[in-house]
Design a protein around this motif. Structure first.
Motif, short mmCIF file in Angstrom:
data_model
loop_
_atom_site.label_atom_id
_atom_site.label_comp_id
_atom_site.label_asym_id
_atom_site.label_seq_id
_atom_site.Cartn_x
_atom_site.Cartn_y
_atom_site.Cartn_z
N MET A 1 63.70 76.80 56.90
CA MET A 1 63.53 75.98 57.89
C MET A 1 64.81 76.04 58.89
N ASP A 2 64.57 76.33 60.23
CA ASP A 2 65.78 76.39 61.07
C ASP A 2 65.77 74.84 61.48
N LEU A 3 67.00 73.98 61.17
CA LEU A 3 67.12 72.77 61.45
C LEU A 3 67.19 72.24 62.90
N ARG A 4 67.78 73.33 63.74
CA ARG A 4 67.95 73.21 65.19
C ARG A 4 66.44 72.90 66.02
N GLY A 5 66.40 71.92 66.41
CA GLY A 5 65.07 71.46 67.06
C GLY A 5 64.03 70.98 66.06
N ALA A 6 64.21 71.08 64.76
CA ALA A 6 63.19 70.65 63.90
C ALA A 6 62.76 69.44 64.10
N ARG A 7 61.49 69.13 63.93
CA ARG A 7 61.05 67.69 64.16
C ARG A 7 60.89 67.10 62.73
N ILE A 8 61.84 66.13 62.28
CA ILE A 8 61.63 65.50 60.98
C ILE A 8 61.44 64.20 60.93
N LEU A 9 60.89 63.66 60.04
CA LEU A 9 60.59 62.36 59.70
C LEU A 9 61.44 61.77 58.41
N VAL A 10 62.22 60.84 58.70
CA VAL A 10 63.14 60.39 57.34
C VAL A 10 62.67 58.86 56.87
N PRO A 11 61.72 58.80 56.23
CA PRO A 11 61.20 57.40 55.62
C PRO A 11 62.58 56.94 54.70
N GLY A 12 63.08 55.87 54.62
CA GLY A 12 64.02 55.29 54.00
C GLY A 12 65.38 55.61 54.59
N ALA A 13 65.39 55.69 55.88
CA ALA A 13 66.60 55.93 56.64
C ALA A 13 67.67 54.84 56.67
N THR A 14 67.41 53.69 56.18
CA THR A 14 68.46 52.74 55.97
C THR A 14 69.05 52.65 54.75
N GLY A 15 68.72 53.69 53.57
CA GLY A 15 69.59 53.42 52.54
C GLY A 15 70.63 54.34 52.67
N GLU A 16 71.65 54.72 51.48
CA GLU A 16 72.82 55.23 51.66
C GLU A 16 72.26 56.86 51.97
N ILE A 17 71.70 57.20 50.88
CA ILE A 17 71.08 58.94 51.25
C ILE A 17 70.29 58.96 52.42
N GLY A 18 69.31 58.31 52.70
CA GLY A 18 68.67 58.40 53.87
C GLY A 18 69.53 58.48 55.38
N SER A 19 70.27 57.38 55.39
CA SER A 19 70.88 57.40 56.50
C SER A 19 72.17 58.54 56.85
N ALA A 20 72.58 58.75 55.71
CA ALA A 20 73.69 60.01 55.78
C ALA A 20 72.98 61.34 56.02
N LEU A 21 71.48 61.53 55.35
CA LEU A 21 70.73 62.77 55.84
C LEU A 21 70.29 62.63 57.23
N ALA A 22 70.04 61.38 57.65
CA ALA A 22 69.40 61.55 58.97
C ALA A 22 70.60 61.65 60.07
N ALA A 23 71.92 61.43 59.68
CA ALA A 23 73.01 61.61 60.59
C ALA A 23 73.41 63.13 60.46
N ARG A 24 73.26 63.61 59.39
CA ARG A 24 73.56 64.98 59.15
C ARG A 24 72.47 65.98 59.88
N LEU A 25 71.27 65.59 59.79
CA LEU A 25 70.29 66.35 60.50
C LEU A 25 70.43 66.39 62.14
N HIS A 26 70.71 65.02 62.44
CA HIS A 26 71.06 64.87 64.01
C HIS A 26 72.18 65.97 64.46
N ALA A 27 73.19 65.92 63.58
CA ALA A 27 74.24 66.44 63.95
C ALA A 27 74.01 67.97 64.12
N LEU A 28 72.99 68.55 63.21
CA LEU A 28 72.84 70.07 63.15
C LEU A 28 71.68 70.35 64.16
N GLY A 29 71.38 69.38 65.02
CA GLY A 29 70.18 69.71 65.94
C GLY A 29 68.98 69.15 65.66
N ALA A 30 68.44 68.77 64.68
CA ALA A 30 67.17 68.20 64.19
C ALA A 30 66.84 67.19 65.34
#
Length: 233
Positions: A1-30
């Motif tokens: 998957m090309d993460l730039r522009g990818a539309r991704i739902l992250v359930p559990g985005a308030t947990g340690e892993i979910g929040s860190a992953l959400a931030a990283r995906l955002h930084a990569l252009g998702a």
């Protein structure tokens, strides 16, 4: 998957892993849509992701999970992936775990992730990803973790079956099988006290590997022969 522009739902985005992953995906252009239980924490994560759309949901209610998928698709104009990071632990001898606690563990660790991914399955285009965090307990089945391990094992088995079903559609099904993590997760168990545990894996290392797995269309992230995680294609 090309993460730039990818539309991704992250359930559990308030947990340690979910929040860190959400931030990283955002930084990569998702383009992320965030879902979680804690409204205040969800607002913080959304703000860090430049006000990504966010919504609360109830893991006890499978319909709430499915409706969150509908909401995310509407907010993002479609979905390319869902990465479910929800989970809760419990500890104690199987004979002492109340039925209500067992039901809670199954709902949060297995039924809610299944509901999210089931609702998203037919929405994803070829190259899309359905992913969820399981855990090494699904394979190790440690003593005093029977119900917790059983719930994670149920999700792992479900993901394996769905992977076979979705292969012809070109949709990747990724199991994120993590070891003990440095998140304080065990200390937030619904009942019981965690046994002595080794030093947990840093969240940043896990997120690095999860991102790699998403990019490579892998089927599993799991502990390797050493301390590092491994990506299995």
């Amino acid at each position: 998957m090309d993460l730039r522009g990818a539309r991704i739902l992250v359930p559990g985005a308030t947990g340690e892993i979910g929040s860190a992953l959400a931030a990283r995906l955002h930084a990569l252009g998702a383009r992320t849509a965030l879902a979680g239980r804690d409204r205040e924490a969800l607002t913080r994560v959304s703000t860090a992701c430049e006000h990504a759309p966010a919504r609360t949901f109830d893991a006890w209610d499978a319909d709430s999970c499915a409706k969150t998928v509908d909401w995310a698709a509407a907010e993002l104009g479609g979905l390319d992936g869902v990465v479910v990071c929800v989970g809760v632990a419990a500890f104690g001898p199987a004979g002492e775990v109340e039925d209500a606690v067992s039901e809670h563990l199954m709902a949060v660790n297995a039924l809610a992730p299944m509901a999210f991914l089931r609702a998203a399955g037919d929405r994803l285009p070829e190259g899309g990803v359905l992913a969820a965090v399981t855990g090494i307990v699904a394979e190790a089945a440690p003593a005093r973790m029977a119900d917790y391990a059983a719930a994670k094992a149920a999700l792992a088995t479900w993901l394996t079956s769905v992977r076979r079903e979705r292969r012809r559609q070109g949709v990747t099904v990724l199991e994120i099988n993590l070891p003990h993590m440095d998140t304080g997760f065990a200390g937030r168990a619904v009942v019981g006290q965690a046994p002595p545990l080794p030093r947990g894996l840093p969240v940043s290392e896990a997120v690095d590997v999860i991102v790699r797995a998403l990019r490579e269309g892998a089927r599993r992230v799991c502990p390797g022969s050493g301390a590092a995680l491994e990506v299995v294609r």
